[in-house]
Design an enzyme around this catalytic site. Structure first.
Site, mmCIF file in Angstrom:
data_model
loop_
_atom_site.group_PDB
_atom_site.id
_atom_site.type_symbol
_atom_site.label_atom_id
_atom_site.label_comp_id
_atom_site.label_asym_id
_atom_site.label_seq_id
_atom_site.Cartn_x
_atom_site.Cartn_y
_atom_site.Cartn_z
ATOM 1 N N CYS A 1 0.807 -1.231 0.000
ATOM 2 C CA CYS A 1 0.000 0.000 0.000
ATOM 3 C C CYS A 1 0.837 1.278 0.000
ATOM 4 C CB CYS A 1 -0.911 0.009 1.218
ATOM 5 S SG CYS A 1 -2.167 -1.250 1.095
HETATM 6 N N1 NAD Z 1 -2.812 -5.824 1.742
HETATM 7 C C1 NAD Z 1 -3.261 -4.756 2.330
HETATM 8 O O1 NAD Z 1 -2.885 -4.468 3.474
HETATM 9 C C2 NAD Z 1 -4.254 -3.813 1.657
HETATM 10 C C3 NAD Z 1 -4.941 -2.885 2.465
HETATM 11 C C4 NAD Z 1 -5.860 -2.047 1.866
HETATM 12 C C5 NAD Z 1 -6.074 -2.113 0.487
HETATM 13 N N2 NAD Z 1 -5.387 -3.001 -0.288
HETATM 14 C C6 NAD Z 1 -5.679 -3.052 -1.710
HETATM 15 O O2 NAD Z 1 -6.494 -4.180 -1.977
HETATM 16 C C7 NAD Z 1 -6.182 -4.739 -3.251
HETATM 17 C C8 NAD Z 1 -5.846 -6.205 -3.118
HETATM 18 O O3 NAD Z 1 -4.658 -6.349 -2.350
HETATM 19 P P1 NAD Z 1 -4.269 -7.684 -1.589
HETATM 20 O O4 NAD Z 1 -3.177 -7.332 -0.657
HETATM 21 O O5 NAD Z 1 -5.487 -8.362 -1.056
HETATM 22 O O6 NAD Z 1 -3.679 -8.558 -2.818
HETATM 23 P P2 NAD Z 1 -3.300 -10.113 -2.808
HETATM 24 O O7 NAD Z 1 -2.203 -10.261 -3.784
HETATM 25 O O8 NAD Z 1 -3.119 -10.591 -1.397
HETATM 26 O O9 NAD Z 1 -4.602 -10.844 -3.352
HETATM 27 C C9 NAD Z 1 -5.101 -10.669 -4.630
HETATM 28 C C10 NAD Z 1 -5.772 -11.960 -5.086
HETATM 29 O O10 NAD Z 1 -6.390 -11.665 -6.344
HETATM 30 C C11 NAD Z 1 -6.211 -12.777 -7.196
HETATM 31 N N3 NAD Z 1 -6.402 -12.323 -8.576
HETATM 32 C C12 NAD Z 1 -5.558 -11.635 -9.371
HETATM 33 N N4 NAD Z 1 -6.135 -11.364 -10.557
HETATM 34 C C13 NAD Z 1 -7.380 -11.879 -10.515
HETATM 35 C C14 NAD Z 1 -8.466 -11.909 -11.434
HETATM 36 N N5 NAD Z 1 -8.373 -11.333 -12.629
HETATM 37 N N6 NAD Z 1 -9.580 -12.546 -11.064
HETATM 38 C C15 NAD Z 1 -9.674 -13.134 -9.840
HETATM 39 N N7 NAD Z 1 -8.705 -13.118 -8.927
HETATM 40 C C16 NAD Z 1 -7.557 -12.499 -9.258
HETATM 41 C C17 NAD Z 1 -4.833 -13.297 -6.864
HETATM 42 O O11 NAD Z 1 -4.678 -14.652 -7.255
HETATM 43 C C18 NAD Z 1 -4.797 -13.108 -5.335
HETATM 44 O O12 NAD Z 1 -5.261 -14.255 -4.638
HETATM 45 C C19 NAD Z 1 -5.068 -3.877 -3.798
HETATM 46 O O13 NAD Z 1 -5.612 -2.883 -4.622
HETATM 47 C C20 NAD Z 1 -4.461 -3.248 -2.571
HETATM 48 O O14 NAD Z 1 -3.838 -2.026 -2.875
HETATM 49 C C21 NAD Z 1 -4.487 -3.880 0.295
#
Ligand code: NAD
Length: 428
Positions: free
Chosen positions: A274
């Protein structure tokens, strides 16, 4: 009854089938929270490995225990699939896919585009789509809306589109998905009303804003605020180092002011999915409008310089003992990007290890949360943290201050410690 009223009625009666696209750090906790609120949840992910393990009740995310997951799987409230044809089934779909940066630090919204394409293929009247992934202002309206309306369905009447940023803080035991207020913005007033009704049973406090752009910008402001303030205290760490003053003492004393000051701590640099990434989304958007976001750029510069600052400190400390970095054994303590979690994405420890190896140091690491990782084609394995391994190193560098580590032992046993987190006890 209008389509919006029907969706709201379904949510009130928990008859909604909720879809979650992307079952990672954000999507899985949200899925479990929605299931705990009484919804049936269908998770969709492109990773067969993730889907298979979730269907067996095995969580790959630390904040969700196997017991929590098993409860909703066995209760028939949660299941996962890799089949995009099933995206026509849910009444509501939240998108939680990654939003990384490209090689040139530009937003990579290809995952959002892929998820939108998948939804488009089965979009039907009576579906609500909510984007959760952090992104630049305009993404929901400029990328998703035209794609979804190309089906002939009308937003606000046939289907509903909103943006609601996730605020999950991995490893935070106090603020979880349910008790962290959630911001929601809709493309139309009906979109906002539907999205709010859908989340209302699962989230204690909802914060409506007037547009999707405002909601997108809220998330970027929050993370830019952190990046800028961490940049400021990191600069203060450099200033204090030059002045021979203890930066942590200064910050702790400043934090006694009961108003007008908020405590941020310096460290080895930014990490995670992030804070190091999100501000670049806004900077990129504004470059397109001929505006340079100076605070964002400066904070990014300062924060990315910190690994070099700390490696220089290590080099000086070794020099003080008549040793060079080349050939020295350095034990890096903690590689996760922050305390008590297992995530190494964008971790400054990786930069520090690369810099140390580049200067010829023999680097090992120990991290109770990260047993192994691969970087630049090399596999690293965590060594046990014992008085022997600590004493054997020419220098121990504390990069992540996990709370399970015995810092008294480190202080007693290590020949030299470089502490980027102020983790060492003041007294032995
Ligand atoms: N990790 C954090 O602390 C956090 C906090 C707030 C916001 N975010 C935001 O949330 C979003 C997700 O982050 P995250 O950390 O959960 O990512 P992550 O990598 O942990 O998880 C993403 C998941 O999406 C899947 N994926 C990718 N492309 C796909 C598709 N086309 N269809 C279906 N599934 C698909 C991946 O296989 C993975 O399991 C990002 O935009 C991030 O900036 C993250």
């Amino acid at each position: 009854m209008t389509t919006a009223q029907e969706l709201i009625r379904k949510a009130e009666k928990r008859e909604t089938l909720f879809g979650i696209i992307g079952l990672g750090y954000v999507g899985l906790p949200l899925a479990v929270e929605l299931a705990n609120a009484g919804y049936r949840v269908l998770g969709y992910d492109i990773s067969q490995r993730v889907v298979d393990s979730l269907n067996k009740g095995k969580s790959h995310i630390k904040d969700i225990s196997d017991a929590q997951l098993e409860k909703v799987v066995k209760g028939g409230l949660f299941s996962a699939t890799t089949d995009p044809n099933r995206l026509g089934e849910p009444d509501a779909i939240s998108i939680c896919v990654p939003t990384p940066l490209s090689k040139f630090k530009d937003p990579d919204v290809s995952y959002i585009v892929a998820a939108t394409d998948a939804i488009k293929k089965t979009l039907r009247k009576g579906q609500a789509i909510i984007l959760e992934s952090t992104t630049y202002p305009g993404t929901t309206r400029e990328i998703m809306l035209p794609a979804l309306e190309s089906t002939g369905l009308k937003v606000g009447a046939d289907f509903f589109l909103a943006f609601s940023p996730e605020r999950v803080d991995p490893g935070n035991p106090k603020f979880l998905t349910k008790n962290t207020p959630k911001v929601v913005g809709g493309i139309t007033p009906a979109c906002l009303e539907v999205a709010s009704a859908l989340y209302q049973p699962a989230i204690d406090t909802l914060v409506p804003v007037s547009t999707t752009e405002a909601a997108e910008l809220v998330k970027l402001l929050e993370n830019t605020f952190r990046s800028v303030n961490i940049g400021l205290v990191n600069e203060m760490a450099i200033v204090c180092d030059k002045l021979g003053v203890d930066v942590w003492e200064v910050i702790e004393a400043a934090a006694t002011k009961p108003f007008g000051f908020m405590k941020f701590l310096p460290g080895p640099g930014l990490g995670g999915h992030c804070i190091p990434i999100d501000p670049h989304y806004l900077a990129w958007k504004m470059r397109g409008l001929n505006y340079k976001t100076r605070f964002i750029d400066l904070a990014g510069e300062l924060n990315t310089e910190m690994p070099e600052f700390w490696v220089r400190k290590l080099s000086e400390a070794l020099n003080g003992q008549g040793k060079a970095v080349r050939g020295a054994s350095v034990l890096v303590l903690g590689v996760a990007y922050k305390r008590n979690i297992d995530d190494i994405r964008e971790s400054p420890a990786l930069d520090i290890i690369r810099l140390l190896k580049g200067q010829g140091a023999n680097v090992t690491y120990s991290d109770p949360h990260v047993p192994k990782f691969r970087e630049d084609g090399t596999e690293f394995r965590s060594v046990a943290l014992t008085p022997e391994t600590v004493a054997a190193a020419d220098c121990v560098m504390i990069v992540t201050d996990h709370s399970s580590v015995d810092y008294h032992m480190i202080k007693r046993t290590a020949r030299l410690v470089v502490d980027t987190r102020n983790a060492l006890p003041k007294e032995t």
